[in-house]
Scaffold this active site. Sequence first.
Site, PDB file in Angstrom:
ATOM      1  N   ASP A   8       0.842  -1.041   0.103  1.00 24.75           N
ATOM      2  CA  ASP A   8      -0.004   0.068   0.056  1.00 24.75           C
ATOM      3  C   ASP A   8       0.738   1.232  -0.183  1.00 24.75           C
ATOM      4  OD1 ASP A   8      -2.233  -1.742   0.355  1.00 24.75           O
ATOM      5  OD2 ASP A   8      -2.648  -1.176   2.530  1.00 24.75           O
ATOM      6  N   HIS A   9       1.948   1.272   0.870  1.00 29.45           N
ATOM      7  CA  HIS A   9       2.646   2.428   0.998  1.00 29.45           C
ATOM      8  C   HIS A   9       3.523   2.757  -0.256  1.00 29.45           C
ATOM      9  CE1 HIS A   9       0.752   3.074   4.686  1.00 29.45           C
ATOM     10  NE2 HIS A   9       1.748   2.325   5.312  1.00 29.45           N
ATOM     11  N   ARG A  17       2.275  12.937  -4.501  1.00 29.55           N
ATOM     12  CA  ARG A  17       2.405  13.968  -5.400  1.00 29.55           C
ATOM     13  C   ARG A  17       1.524  13.806  -6.493  1.00 29.55           C
ATOM     14  NH1 ARG A  17       7.283  16.950  -5.993  1.00 29.55           N
ATOM     15  NH2 ARG A  17       7.833  17.664  -4.056  1.00 29.55           N
ATOM     16  N   HIS A  42      -4.582  -3.125   0.022  1.00 26.19           N
ATOM     17  CA  HIS A  42      -5.813  -2.620   0.831  1.00 26.19           C
ATOM     18  C   HIS A  42      -6.336  -1.889  -0.045  1.00 26.19           C
ATOM     19  CE1 HIS A  42      -7.926  -1.087   4.731  1.00 26.19           C
ATOM     20  NE2 HIS A  42      -8.881  -1.516   3.692  1.00 26.19           N
ATOM     21  N   ARG A  44      -9.062   0.809   0.088  1.00 28.48           N
ATOM     22  CA  ARG A  44      -9.901   1.445   0.708  1.00 28.48           C
ATOM     23  C   ARG A  44     -11.016   2.379   0.317  1.00 28.48           C
ATOM     24  NH1 ARG A  44      -8.909   3.208   6.024  1.00 28.48           N
ATOM     25  NH2 ARG A  44      -7.097   2.038   7.140  1.00 28.48           N
ATOM     26  N   ARG A  48      -7.350   5.833  -0.980  1.00 33.30           N
ATOM     27  CA  ARG A  48      -6.188   6.931  -0.367  1.00 33.30           C
ATOM     28  C   ARG A  48      -4.903   6.534  -0.996  1.00 33.30           C
ATOM     29  NH1 ARG A  48      -5.815   5.918   6.130  1.00 33.30           N
ATOM     30  NH2 ARG A  48      -8.027   6.570   6.034  1.00 33.30           N
ATOM     31  N   HIS A  49      -4.674   5.374  -1.240  1.00 30.44           N
ATOM     32  CA  HIS A  49      -3.237   4.741  -1.642  1.00 30.44           C
ATOM     33  C   HIS A  49      -3.452   3.899  -2.856  1.00 30.44           C
ATOM     34  CE1 HIS A  49      -4.360   1.722   1.470  1.00 30.44           C
ATOM     35  NE2 HIS A  49      -3.902   2.317   2.329  1.00 30.44           N
ATOM     36  N   GLU A  69      -7.116  -6.934   1.129  1.00 29.44           N
ATOM     37  CA  GLU A  69      -7.767  -6.185   2.231  1.00 29.44           C
ATOM     38  C   GLU A  69      -8.778  -5.463   1.941  1.00 29.44           C
ATOM     39  OE1 GLU A  69      -5.103  -4.394   4.990  1.00 29.44           O
ATOM     40  OE2 GLU A  69      -4.046  -5.852   4.927  1.00 29.44           O
ATOM     41  N   THR A  99      -4.496   4.024   9.891  1.00 29.56           N
ATOM     42  CA  THR A  99      -4.239   2.869   9.421  1.00 29.56           C
ATOM     43  C   THR A  99      -5.345   2.001  10.315  1.00 29.56           C
ATOM     44  OG1 THR A  99      -2.653   0.715   9.258  1.00 29.56           O
ATOM     45  CG2 THR A  99      -2.669   2.106  10.988  1.00 29.56           C
ATOM     46  N   THR A 100      -5.518   0.627   9.920  1.00 35.17           N
ATOM     47  CA  THR A 100      -6.501  -0.167  10.681  1.00 35.17           C
ATOM     48  C   THR A 100      -6.137  -0.262  12.176  1.00 35.17           C
ATOM     49  OG1 THR A 100      -6.207  -1.455   8.542  1.00 35.17           O
ATOM     50  CG2 THR A 100      -7.580  -2.480  10.192  1.00 35.17           C
ATOM     51  N   GLU A 150      -6.619 -13.664  10.556  1.00 35.57           N
ATOM     52  CA  GLU A 150      -5.162 -13.088  10.799  1.00 35.57           C
ATOM     53  C   GLU A 150      -5.444 -12.134  12.156  1.00 35.57           C
ATOM     54  OE1 GLU A 150      -3.985 -10.235   7.406  1.00 35.57           O
ATOM     55  OE2 GLU A 150      -2.911  -9.088   8.981  1.00 35.57           O
ATOM     56  N   HIS A 190       0.375  -6.663  11.482  1.00 35.84           N
ATOM     57  CA  HIS A 190      -0.099  -5.154  11.905  1.00 35.84           C
ATOM     58  C   HIS A 190       1.209  -4.561  12.921  1.00 35.84           C
ATOM     59  CE1 HIS A 190      -1.844  -1.290  12.172  1.00 35.84           C
ATOM     60  NE2 HIS A 190      -2.257  -1.669  11.346  1.00 35.84           N
ATOM     61  N   GLY A 212       3.741  -4.634   6.008  1.00 38.49           N
ATOM     62  CA  GLY A 212       3.838  -3.590   5.119  1.00 38.49           C
ATOM     63  C   GLY A 212       4.686  -2.408   5.553  1.00 38.49           C
ATOM     64  N   HIS A 213       4.426  -1.710   6.512  1.00 39.87           N
ATOM     65  CA  HIS A 213       5.168  -0.456   6.934  1.00 39.87           C
ATOM     66  C   HIS A 213       6.474  -0.566   7.092  1.00 39.87           C
ATOM     67  CE1 HIS A 213       5.495   3.761   8.111  1.00 39.87           C
ATOM     68  NE2 HIS A 213       6.183   3.328   9.032  1.00 39.87           N
TER      69      HIS A 213
HETATM   70  N1  PXP Z   1      -2.779  -6.984   8.146  1.00 42.76           N
HETATM   71  C1  PXP Z   1      -3.950  -6.178   8.053  1.00 42.76           C
HETATM   72  C2  PXP Z   1      -5.047  -6.606   8.175  1.00 42.76           C
HETATM   73  C3  PXP Z   1      -3.723  -4.637   7.816  1.00 42.76           C
HETATM   74  O1  PXP Z   1      -4.616  -3.724   7.623  1.00 42.76           O
HETATM   75  C4  PXP Z   1      -2.371  -4.014   7.688  1.00 42.76           C
HETATM   76  C5  PXP Z   1      -2.175  -2.421   7.441  1.00 42.76           C
HETATM   77  O2  PXP Z   1      -2.671  -2.350   6.115  1.00 42.76           O
HETATM   78  C6  PXP Z   1      -1.219  -4.966   7.658  1.00 42.76           C
HETATM   79  C7  PXP Z   1      -1.601  -6.256   7.956  1.00 42.76           C
HETATM   80  C8  PXP Z   1       0.227  -4.613   7.670  1.00 42.76           C
HETATM   81  O3  PXP Z   1       0.276  -3.827   8.826  1.00 42.76           O
HETATM   82  P1  PXP Z   1       1.821  -2.929   8.742  1.00 42.76           P
HETATM   83  O4  PXP Z   1       1.569  -2.010   7.582  1.00 42.76           O
HETATM   84  O5  PXP Z   1       2.020  -2.140   9.865  1.00 42.76           O
HETATM   85  O6  PXP Z   1       2.835  -3.961   8.780  1.00 42.76           O
END
Ligand code: PXP
Length: 236
Positions: A8-9, A17, A42, A44, A48-49, A69, A99-100, A150, A190, A212-213
Site C-alpha cells: 500500500d505504501h 504527489r 488494501h 480502501r 487513499r493509496h 484487504e 491505518t487499521t 489474521e 500489523h 507492510g510499513h
Molecule cells: N494486516 C492487516 C489486516 C492490515 O490492515 C495491515 C495494514 O494495512 C497489515 C497487516 C500490515 O500492517 P503494517 O503496515 O503495520 O505492517
Amino acid sequence: MRLGVNIDHIATIREARKTYEPDPVAAAIICDLAGADGIVCHLREDRRHINDDDLRRVRETVKSHLNMEMAANDEMVRIASKIKPEMVTLVPEKREELTTEGGLDVVSMKDHLRDIVFRLKSAGIKVSVFVDPDIAQIKQCSNVEADLIEIHTGHYANSKTESELVEQFEKIKEAAIYADKLGLGVSAGHGLNYHNVKDIAEIEEIEELNIGHSIIARSVLVGLDRAVREMIALIN
Ligand code: PXP
C-alpha cells in the site's frame, strides 16, 4: 513461515504527489523476485493509496498469491468477485483512521459477515478475517465459515512495557492455538517490524505474516529487494 508483503505504501508515496511513480506493480514484481510468498493490497473506500486500476494491474501481474484487504460491504464484494484475488481479508475501516486500528467485531456483525463470506467463497475466493486475539471473536470467525483468521498484532507491537509485551504475546499465542484447534488457518500482522517479529514468527500455529510499513520504510533506505530478503531471513 510465509511472508505476504503489503505494498500500500508504495502507492502512498505516489499519491503524495498525485503522480505515476512509484508503481505498485513494479514493487510487487520486486517482492516476488526477492522471495515473498504473496502480495497484500488494501483497497480502501477513500482510495487513499491503492486504487482500482492498481488492483487490476497487480492482479494481472502477481502469479503467486494476492491477498486483497477490504471492508465487508457490497461494493468490495463486487470488486473482489471480478478481480478474483486468491484471498480476501475482511478488515474494519474508518475514514479518519491513519491505518487499521483493530480487529473486526465479528460477534456483533455475524449475520452480515456470514453473508459476505458466503458470497466471496462462492466466487472461489478464500476468506480471512482480521481479528483481535480474543477467543469470543475467533469462535465467531469459525461460525461465519471463514477459512482463516489474521490475528491483529498491533497492540503487541505498540506495547510500552515488557510486562505489557509479554501479556500481549501470550494473548496472540493462545488465540493462534485456539483458532488452529477450530480448523481455521492462522496468519498475523500489523505493526510487525525487524525488531519485534521474531517471537511472533516462532508461534507454531501461525503460518503467515503480513507486513507492510516496516518493509516499505526500510526499502526507502536499503532497497526493496534487500528489505524483503532481510525480513524473510528473520522470520525463518
Ligand atoms: N494486516 C492487516 C489486516 C492490515 O490492515 C495491515 C495494514 O494495512 C497489515 C497487516 C500490515 O500492517 P503494517 O503496515 O503495520 O505492517
